[in-house]
Enzyme design. Structure first.
Site, PDB file in Angstrom:
ATOM      1  N   SER A 156     -10.010  -0.666   6.920  1.00  0.00           N
ATOM      2  CA  SER A 156      -9.235  -0.426   5.104  1.00  0.00           C
ATOM      3  C   SER A 156      -8.492  -1.767   4.726  1.00  0.00           C
ATOM      4  O   SER A 156      -8.102  -1.876   3.666  1.00  0.00           O
ATOM      5  CB  SER A 156      -8.174   0.765   5.379  1.00  0.00           C
ATOM      6  OG  SER A 156      -8.970   1.942   5.507  1.00  0.00           O
ATOM      7  N   SER A 176      -9.894   1.986   2.713  1.00  0.00           N
ATOM      8  CA  SER A 176      -8.905   2.707   1.696  1.00  0.00           C
ATOM      9  C   SER A 176      -8.098   1.868   0.898  1.00  0.00           C
ATOM     10  O   SER A 176      -7.468   2.261  -0.312  1.00  0.00           O
ATOM     11  CB  SER A 176      -8.175   3.615   2.672  1.00  0.00           C
ATOM     12  OG  SER A 176      -7.226   3.006   3.435  1.00  0.00           O
ATOM     13  N   LYS A 227       0.898  -1.296  -0.015  1.00  0.00           N
ATOM     14  CA  LYS A 227      -0.102  -0.134   0.058  1.00  0.00           C
ATOM     15  C   LYS A 227       0.744   1.300   0.005  1.00  0.00           C
ATOM     16  O   LYS A 227       2.028   1.167   0.721  1.00  0.00           O
ATOM     17  CB  LYS A 227      -1.022  -0.014   1.207  1.00  0.00           C
ATOM     18  CG  LYS A 227      -2.004   1.145   1.433  1.00  0.00           C
ATOM     19  CD  LYS A 227      -2.623   0.841   2.535  1.00  0.00           C
ATOM     20  CE  LYS A 227      -3.960   1.951   2.371  1.00  0.00           C
ATOM     21  NZ  LYS A 227      -4.807   1.629   3.842  1.00  0.00           N
TER      22      LYS A 227
END
Lengths: 499, 101, 497
Positions: free
Chosen positions: C179, C155, C80
């Protein structure tokens, strides 16, 4: 000035308060492993943590916590069983994260006191200053303002060095100090001086004031006799003992003038001008930032155990006032002499000189004599002079070895004070070496004798007192770099005369 | 000022505190949205009484320290190129108006 | 070995260890897949095939020399973009960090490097991890591999989509309010939020420091366990990191047994607001767990209804402070028109331009909540709710071993559907948020497709702090029971793109 100052007390009673920030002398920074050494090339003591790079996280320096606890104990504070760090949020380019990790409503140490001694007409008087809190925080980076004569106003831009960012600071806050009367400025100065000595004695900081490692915010308010407390002002960043005293004094006079004119004192920060001794208006507290404090979520609470605190208590050294009494006794000097030595800011320097190997009497002689005179002349603190205890030890050693005469030593001090380099460099550049080569001296003596045969005869005939003229001539021809006593001995030897 | 009641002046003030140069449209939007969001979550103010201790750390821990050993950090080359403006080994920033905290 | 990108990380690792295939070949195969599909999925923000392949070659050489790096050596991974990667662009999905290359690695990046895991690149995300759809990325949305018209959750939508689209066998996500788990649920993959403090946060750009936790994303439970074992453990650079050994998650995944375990169904997380097909799959999974020998009871967590409110005060408050450093002075972009603007103006202009709408909204909200006069009413009160939620969990765990709920109230929604309604968007995390507030660990596991839209549904398993192994024990038991029914993992039903 004096009358103007005295006039304050006809109507007003001062209340002062001091917030003192002192950099701790740890090896590494408060929340990261970067060096906490003063200076260094710009941005060479930095890492992701103290540059505030995204993703970096703080880890508390154990020694910084211990130093704060020890300071708290020495100031007779209670130590919190459990407390947290908090973030103080405001934007400023010297602060890499745009928040400062500090402590807010849970300081590590609180409710203590410090006794200070101030000189009065009736002899030294002890005054108790109550301590509100002692807490830990981190320092900011250093700004260099470009254009506009190095000041922030008028600068075209600024340059930031983050070496100082993250150096551990402790903040010591007094309670409002009441009942000082005319002594307010002296008490303020004596308090900061005592605080500095205490930190040095504890070994938690060497408090290099000339490097800005102690910074004081001075709160002053006046109340009219019989009325409530007046509005206070906060004069920021007062960085020397003398300035603390002056800032209190000028702010009292200024406020008294304002009040007499029927004007209000505004709750505001003020700046102290080191050159003029004046304070000027800064930011009013109404436009003060809202710091949005909240507990620092990247750190866990500090919860010192009873045993940890007791262990630290066991490391506390003799406190400065006790030590002063002991030294006064050891050196065989009067309380008055001791007090003037302390007032001159010479005590620690004398002790450091003795520690470096100088005889106590010689150490006292240099610091309270020649060097105090120069400091007064230059309107600065003794420790701001470019002479160190190590220098004195070196010079004294050279005198002892006969390399320097007393007179030459004074010249070395002159050179040091004028920034001509270190001891060796000054001796070298000023050509200050005692001529120790006997052959050279004998040559100079013979030269002088041949130039004054009449005097030579007088001496030979037993009028030893006449030797002074020849010695003087030799000293002159060697440009003062000979040891006069030695010249005299050699001269008499040459002429076969005995004392 | 009552919690939960937001007007555009407050939003402008918050924008200043948070260093956001908000457009007039944004001020209008945020005034509305902040009030909506706060309205939806004010239920919480009634729930927990003062005697409930606040939780600031989800996993209770204490006394985590680092030993006081200095270690060399980054070299200037590591971060200078990532800075918007760098001069004389320092970060260059525009002229400063305000005072520090 | 047939299509390398369809294999699990464990299978690839053992094939690489046996020298049947090289890390280089595996890495190249994944870059081929990325080249083939990522234009449509947009899971990645940054790839650098050349240096990744060079790294894979190094790992191959180390393996050839008999230097055993780890059970995952040679397997590719995606990070990420919230993780600092030395010399590699790190944007956090924000324009304000465009072009920034950190001078250091996050601790878990270092750990994975040392383990011989090969980075494929950085994945897309909602800007600074604020969002539940990845639509708030400053670089355009990620598309759900099951239906490219839909969001992949957020996210960490990029990490989940990369795994679901077979662009990477595994990925690292971060989870502040769901997330990792919600995207896993919406993409038919497995995602784990470890116990708070179980995985180092050092080098992970902070959203809300007291809630953030990094964790593994993969296509099956064993792969997440293997990854969890590598990244977990104490880090002296993270003061909130737990100084205890990582629970044996791999052994627990192998154990795959729920006989005699007590499983609690959270009463408050299965009613109103939950899509019918989500509840249908959830109830079916409960039956399976019962069939497998677990005792299932219902438990109540009465304060969960306040979790969302507390979360949307704590998160913006901490975020408003954490994001203050993005001011255009030391890194990232600077908005300076050269017209002699002051530092105050340049900071404000930079932040105004560099941050997207959702980030600014939350900074404003947090600044308000921390302001003098409101602290007690908002932040202080939210922290008390947090205590009540933690007590709800403690009581529940005094009665059961693990708790279960649907991971997300709905399946993946259409791109743009909730973009203009922040409150509707926030409701996506209703089931995942309580876990972050209390610091527990939780896993999302695919449990089938909702009948009404054919999209994946996730089940959330929650365990007490430092009992992460229970997630894997229950997860792998349920996973293998479901695989037996379906004749394979749910993800194998995903469109081939």
């Amino acid at each position: 000035m004096t009358t103007e100052y005295q006039a304050v007390f006809a109507e007003f009673e001062p209340i002062i308060g001091l917030e003192t920030h002192i950099e701790l002398g740890t090896n590494s920074k408060m929340f990261c492993s970067c060096s906490a050494q003063f200076g260094g090339d710009p941005n060479t003591h930095v890492c992701p943590v103290c540059l505030g790079l995204p993703g970096s996280m703080p880890v508390v320096n154990r020694v910084a916590v211990e130093s704060t606890i020890r300071m708290g104990l020495a100031l007779n504070c209670s130590i919190a069983q459990w407390c947290r760090f908090a973030r103080k949020n405001y934007f400023y380019p010297d602060m890499p994260k745009n928040y400062q990790i500090s402590q807010y409503d849970e300081p590590l140490c609180s409710d203590g006191y410090l006794d200070v001694t101030v000189p009065t007409e009736n002899g030294p008087q002890v005054f108790r200053v109550e301590i509100e809190r002692v807490h830990m925080e981190e320092d900011t980076g250093k700004l260099l303002h470009a254009g506009g004569a190095g000041r922030i106003h008028g600068a075209t831009h600024s340059l930031v060095d983050y070496n100082r960012a993250g150096i551990p600071l402790i903040e010591v806050v007094t309670k409002p100090i009441l009942g000082t009367g005319e002594l307010a400025p002296e008490i303020a100065k004596a308090y900061v001086s005592e605080l500095r000595d205490l930190m040095r004695a504890l070994g938690v900081s060497d408090v290099r004031m000339e490097e800005g490692s102690l910074r004081c915010d001075v709160n002053v308010s006046l109340n009219r006799q019989g009325e409530g407390w007046g509005t206070r002002t906060e004069t920021k960043n007062v960085n020397s003992l003398r300035s603390v005293e002056r800032a209190v004094r000028t702010e009292m006079v200024r406020q008294a003038e304002q009040l007499r004119l029927g004007e209000l004192i505004i709750l505001e920060t003020r700046h102290f001008n080191e050159e003029t001794g004046d304070t000027t208006s800064g930011r009013s507290k109404e436009e003060a930032e809202d710091y949005r404090y909240f507990p620092e979520p990247d750190l866990v609470p500090v919860a010192p155990s009873e045993s940890w605190i007791e262990k630290l208590r066991g490391t506390l050294p003799e406190i400065p006032s006790v030590r002063r009494a002991r030294l006064q006794n050891n050196w065989g000097i009067s309380e008055f002499d001791m007090q003037s030595l302390v007032n001159a800011g010479a005590l620690e320097l004398i002790i450091a000189s003795i520690d470096a190997g100088v005889q106590p009497s010689a150490a006292r002689k240099w610091w309270t004599g020649e060097l105090t005179r120069v400091a007064n002349e230059r309107d600065c603190e003794l420790e701001e002079l470019t002479v160190t205890p190590a220098d004195i030890a070196q010079i004294e050693g050279l005198i002892f070895e006969g390399v320097l005469t007393d007179k030459m030593a004074r010249s070395v001090f002159e050179g040091l004070l004028d920034g001509e380099g270190n001891v060796a460099e000054v001796i070298d550049s000023r050509g200050l070496v005692v001529v120790k080569d006997d052959d050279l001296l004998v040559e100079a003596i013979n030269q002088a004798l041949s130039e004054s045969p009449d005097i030579a005869e007088k001496i030979k005939s037993g009028k030893v007192a006449a030797a002074g003229a020849i010695v003087g001539a030799v000293m002159k021809s060697t440009k003062g770099q000979a040891d006069a006593a030695k010249v005299r001995t050699l001269l008499l030897e040459q002429l076969g005369v005995k004392e | 000022m009552t919690p939960g009641k937001i007007d555009s002046e407050q939003v402008k003030h918050l924008g200043k505190l948070a260093r956001l140069e908000l457009s007039p449209e944004e001020v209008a939007d945020y005034t509305l949205q902040l009030e909506q969001i706060l309205g939806a979550i004010t239920s919480i103010s009634a729930v927990a009484a003062d005697h409930i201790p606040p939780t600031s750390h989800p996993i209770p821990m204490e006394n985590v320290y680092r030993e006081d050993i200095a270690v060399r950090g980054l070299e200037i080359n590591d971060f200078a190129s990532g800075a918007p403006s760098f001069e004389d080994d320092r970060f260059r920033v525009p002229r400063i108006l305000g005072e520090p905290g | 070995m047939s299509d390398l990108t369809r294999q699990s990380a464990a299978t690839l690792a053992s094939a690489i260890a046996r020298r049947e295939v090289s890390s280089e070949e595996v890495t190249r195969a994944h870059f081929d897949r990325i080249a083939q599909v990522d234009e449509r999925v947009h899971a990645f923000l940054h790839v650098d095939p050349e240096s990744s392949i060079a790294r894979a070659r190094e790992v191959d050489q180390q393996l050839a020399k008999g230097e055993l790096l780890s059970p995952l050596a040679g397997v590719p991974i995606a990070f990420k973009d919230l993780l600092a990667t030395k010399g590699v662009p790190t944007t956090c999905g924000s324009r304000i960090l465009e072009g920034w290359r950190p001078p250091y690695n996050a601790t878990i990046v270092d750990k994975l490097n040392a383990a011989g895991v090969v980075s494929l690149g950085k994945t897309n995300m909602d800007e600074f991890a604020m969002g539940s759809s990845t639509e708030h990325s400053g670089y355009g949305p990620t598309h759900n591999p099951w239906d490219l018209e839909r969001i992949p959750g957020g996210s960490g939508g990029g990490s989940a989509a990369a795994v679901a689209s077979f662009e990477s066998p595994m990925a690292i996500g971060t989870d502040t309010g769901g997330s990792i788990r919600q995207p896993a649920a919406l993409t038919g993959t497995v995602g784990v939020k470890p116990t708070y403090g179980g995985v180092s946060r050092y080098g992970i750009v902070a959203l809300a420091s007291s809630l953030d936790q990094a964790g593994p994303c993969a296509r099956d439970v064993m792969d997440t366990a293997l990854l969890h074992a590598v990244i977990g453990g104490h880090d002296p650079r993270d003061s909130t990191s737990i100084n205890e050994p990582v629970p044996d998650v791999v052994a627990a995944a192998l154990k795959a047994d729920v006989r005699g375990m007590k499983i609690g169904v959270i009463k408050e997380l299965k009613g109103e607001g939950f899509q019918a097909g989500v509840l249908e799959r959830f109830n079916q999974s409960i039956e399976i767990l019962t069939d497998l020998g677990a005792e299932v009871i219902e438990v109540s967590c009465p304060h969960f209804e306040y979790a969302l409110g507390a979360y949307y005060l704590i998160l913006p408050s901490e975020a408003s402070s954490n994001l203050a450093r993005f001011d255009g002075m030391r890194f990232g972009i600077r908005e300076d028109d050269g017209k002699d603007r002051s530092v105050e103006e340049v900071m404000s202009a930079t932040r105004e331009k560099g941050f997207g709408a959702e980030v600014k909204r939350r900074i404003m909200l947090g600044t308000y909540a921390l302001s003098s006069g409101y602290y007690d009413a908002y932040y202080g009160q939210a922290q008390r709710i947090r205590t009540l939620i933690t007590r709800d969990f403690a009581y529940a765990f005094s009665r059961v071993d693990v708790l279960v709920s649907p991971t997300a109230p709905t399946t993946a929604f259409k791109i743009g559907e909730k973009l203009d309604n922040p409150l509707a968007m926030y409701l996506n995390d209703i089931a995942t948020i309580p876990v972050n507030l209390a610091g527990n660990c939780a896993m999302s596991l695919p449990i089938g497709r909702a009948p009404e839209d054919g999209l994946p549904v996730g089940l959330q398993i929650i365990a007490p702090p430092m009992a992460d192994h229970l997630l894997y024990q229950v997860g792998s038991a349920l996973e293998s029971a479901l695989a037996d029914r379906w004749g394979g993992l749910l993800i194998s039903e995903a469109p081939t793109l």
